[in-house]
Design an enzyme around this catalytic site. Structure first.
Site, PDB file in Angstrom:
ATOM      1  N   ASN A  39      -0.930  -0.765  10.227  1.00  0.00           N
ATOM      2  CA  ASN A  39      -2.143  -0.642   9.605  1.00  0.00           C
ATOM      3  C   ASN A  39      -1.984  -0.422   8.017  1.00  0.00           C
ATOM      4  O   ASN A  39      -0.868  -0.015   7.660  1.00  0.00           O
ATOM      5  CB  ASN A  39      -2.761   0.720  10.226  1.00  0.00           C
ATOM      6  CG  ASN A  39      -1.947   1.937   9.962  1.00  0.00           C
ATOM      7  OD1 ASN A  39      -0.846   2.326  10.569  1.00  0.00           O
ATOM      8  ND2 ASN A  39      -2.672   2.684   8.904  1.00  0.00           N
ATOM      9  N   CYS A  40      -3.113  -0.750   7.439  1.00  0.00           N
ATOM     10  CA  CYS A  40      -3.373  -0.157   6.168  1.00  0.00           C
ATOM     11  C   CYS A  40      -4.107   0.864   5.974  1.00  0.00           C
ATOM     12  O   CYS A  40      -4.423   1.799   6.903  1.00  0.00           O
ATOM     13  CB  CYS A  40      -3.880  -1.515   5.302  1.00  0.00           C
ATOM     14  SG  CYS A  40      -5.410  -2.017   5.864  1.00  0.00           S
ATOM     15  N   ALA A  41      -4.897   1.147   4.692  1.00  0.00           N
ATOM     16  CA  ALA A  41      -5.886   2.200   4.562  1.00  0.00           C
ATOM     17  C   ALA A  41      -6.975   2.405   5.454  1.00  0.00           C
ATOM     18  O   ALA A  41      -7.233   3.357   5.835  1.00  0.00           O
ATOM     19  CB  ALA A  41      -6.108   2.119   3.083  1.00  0.00           C
ATOM     20  N   ARG A  64      -7.655  -0.426   8.038  1.00  0.00           N
ATOM     21  CA  ARG A  64      -7.636  -1.552   9.124  1.00  0.00           C
ATOM     22  C   ARG A  64      -6.359  -1.456   9.940  1.00  0.00           C
ATOM     23  O   ARG A  64      -5.325  -1.315   9.560  1.00  0.00           O
ATOM     24  CB  ARG A  64      -7.725  -2.912   8.408  1.00  0.00           C
ATOM     25  CG  ARG A  64      -8.634  -3.044   7.447  1.00  0.00           C
ATOM     26  CD  ARG A  64      -8.510  -4.341   6.879  1.00  0.00           C
ATOM     27  NE  ARG A  64      -9.228  -4.406   5.447  1.00  0.00           N
ATOM     28  CZ  ARG A  64      -9.469  -5.481   4.735  1.00  0.00           C
ATOM     29  NH1 ARG A  64      -9.208  -6.656   5.109  1.00  0.00           N
ATOM     30  NH2 ARG A  64     -10.334  -5.245   3.501  1.00  0.00           N
ATOM     31  N   LEU A 118       0.770  -1.184   0.125  1.00  0.00           N
ATOM     32  CA  LEU A 118       0.036  -0.072   0.065  1.00  0.00           C
ATOM     33  C   LEU A 118       0.866   1.431  -0.069  1.00  0.00           C
ATOM     34  O   LEU A 118       0.384   2.307  -0.558  1.00  0.00           O
ATOM     35  CB  LEU A 118      -0.912  -0.126   1.251  1.00  0.00           C
ATOM     36  CG  LEU A 118      -2.250  -0.965   0.994  1.00  0.00           C
ATOM     37  CD1 LEU A 118      -3.082  -0.730   2.264  1.00  0.00           C
ATOM     38  CD2 LEU A 118      -3.202  -0.333   0.163  1.00  0.00           C
TER      39      LEU A 118
END
Length: 527
Positions: free
Chosen positions: A465-467, A469, A17
């Site tokens: 974390n991602c975008a 979550r 990401l």
């Protein structure tokens, strides 16, 4: 073993990401400059034919193209940073070193064996291309992804190594770029041997997937949405974006691989009259689903709530998640609400998502994207590029039928299954209750509750974390308290072995910062 692979897959998906987040910048620069500098646009709107404005647009196009051309190195650095547990700066430097050693090693072997393309020949005929002035095997972004993964693994193994006292200066994180140099001498030699087979295999798979036509579009969409559950969809789509699996096309005299790479190249090419056909197969369906299908789902959720205070209390939440999906293409709140209400609802969404790809392929809608598929990108890469290039008018014509189909399918299923979608669950934290929690819980208290919900500091081995979550690796999954996490604003919690995903939506970056501050305040060394 299964948990380890799942955990690594989720880490890789999260790491991807970071470089993917660069693509909207390149796409924005290329999209705006392309939309406002085309000959047809200038003839229609003469006011745009201004020397200063067109000079600015040319600079924007050059900047976007520069980012685009550097994608292999950007992916190498971004993935290495994402995978590194600590000392991320040295990991980034090691990735840069590793990538250049990789391409230079291959160049040297091609020269030694007499296989390097002659100066007066087209290097594409030899499967070669120039990267940062070095003629090497045309691995494209794949070379950067490989470099990032290997560097991340090497870094996590050696960043805290202790050397004898006389060599102590070269120990710790300084050792990683050094050892990476030698590792990529070996990796480069291996890729010189095996890349032609890998490249041919990827190209063959791409021809096979494209040859399936609408069936291929359906299978691609179904797999993409299914892997969305596990946070592995980024890993799945990247080869289609950046390698021959997503198709090949010559743009401006240069060969490009992957429908995303080709799309960005076409944005900067004034000779483009129609965007790459594989966008219709593997990308444009997302717009039908995220912009219009999600409206139908939200309306179905709303009307499935019995009339009364519960419907009124939930309306604001449904409106906000619906608008988020429509404008930005972020659909996690809706999709996971369906999943946790009933797996059959998520299965229905996955099938309709796949069918959206089929519809887009039949209508030959060729709208590109860079990160998601909401209104912003629809305007930039669809409307502003013109109908001749994108067929965006078909997407608008299909909007109402898509909304209607989604609405009736999901309203029927929610009522038939008695699914506890938002507003239908008596134990659910309502919008009013969430607002109350937000009002009385300070940042430190919220972070404290999150840690408690995850089983305490000792139960957490890694947090990221991602975008949308919070991604956490834990020791004992049975210590996770989803009710406590819900009090902090979490929409849902997904437990897959020791890999935990707490869904907060786009605000997750702020929450991650609060958690990091709380960890630092408590001097927790292992996180």
């Amino acid at each position: 073993m299964k948990d380890a692979l799942m955990g690594f897959g989720q880490k890789l998906g999260k790491a991807i990401l970071l470089p993917v987040a660069i693509l909207p910048v390149a796409g924005l620069l290329l999209g705006i400059s392309s939309a406002l500098s085309g000959q047809a646009v200038l003839e229609t709107y003469p006011i745009l034919d201004n020397t200063i404005l067109q000079a600015i647009l040319q600079i924007m196009k050059a900047a976007g193209s520069g980012v685009f051309n550097a994608l292999p190195l950007i992916f190498a650095v971004g993935i290495a940073i994402g995978l590194a547990k600590k000392e991320k700066g040295p990991a980034a430097l090691a990735a840069v070193v590793g990538y250049f050693v990789l391409i230079i090693t291959i160049n040297a072997l091609l020269t030694i064996t007499g296989e390097l393309a002659p100066p007066d020949a087209d290097p594409r005929a030899y499967g070669q291309g120039a990267q940062f002035g070095v003629l090497t095997l045309q691995m494209g972004v794949f070379g950067g992804i490989l470099t990032g993964i290997v560097t991340g693994l090497i870094h996590n193994r050696f960043y805290n190594i202790k050397l004898p006292e006389m060599l102590a200066f070269f120990g710790g994180s300084r050792f990683v770029p050094i050892i990476n140099t030698f590792v990529f001498l070996i990796v480069g030699a291996l890729m010189y041997i095996i890349w032609p087979f890998i490249g041919n295999g990827i190209a063959a798979f791409g021809e096979f997937a494209t040859g399936l036509g609408t069936l291929g579009a359906f299978l691609y969409g179904l797999m993409l949405r299914t892997l969305y559950l596990f946070g592995l969809h980024h890993v799945f789509y990247l080869p289609f974006w950046t390698t021959a699996a997503g198709g090949t096309l010559e743009v401006g005299g240069q060969m490009y691989e992957g429908f995303q790479t080709i799309f960005l190249a076409q944005l900067s090419d004034p000779e483009t009259t129609k965007f790459f056909g594989n966008l219709a197969l593997f990308n444009s369906g997302r717009y039908l689903h995220m912009m219009f299908g999600m409206i139908g789902i939200v309306l179905a959720m709303y009307h499935a709530i019995p009339k009364g205070p519960k419907r009124k209390a939930t309306a604001g939440f449904l409106l906000s998640v619906g608008l988020t999906a429509f404008v930005t293409g972020v659909t996690e709140p809706i999709s996971f609400a369906l999943l946790f209400a009933s797996p059959l609802l998520f299965a229905a969404e996955a099938i309709l998502f796949a069918l959206s790809f089929v519809v887009a392929s039949i209508a030959n809608i060729t709208i590109g994207s860079t990160f998601s598929a909401g209104l912003v990108e629809f305007l930039l890469f669809g409307v502003f590029q013109g109908n001749d290039k994108t067929n965006f008018l078909w997407a608008l014509l299909l909007a109402i039928p898509v909304i209607v189909v989604y609405y009736f399918v999901f309203k029927f299923l929610i009522i038939k299954l008695n699914a506890k979608t938002p507003g239908r669950d008596d134990d659910e934290v309502t919008e009013e209750e969430q607002s109350h929690v937000a009002a009385v819980v300070t940042e430190d208290d919220k972070a404290k509750l999150i840690i408690e919900g995850l089983g305490g500091f000792d139960n957490i081995t890694e947090i990221d974390n991602c975008a949308t979550r919070l991604r956490v690796t834990v020791v004992k999954p049975d210590k996770i308290d989803a009710k406590v996490l819900k009090q902090t604003g979490a929409m849902n919690t997904v437990v897959r072995g020791k890999a935990i995903q707490v869904i907060y939506g786009p605000k997750v970056n702020i929450i991650r910062g609060e958690v990091d501050d709380y960890i630092e305040q408590n001097n927790i060394k292992h996180l």
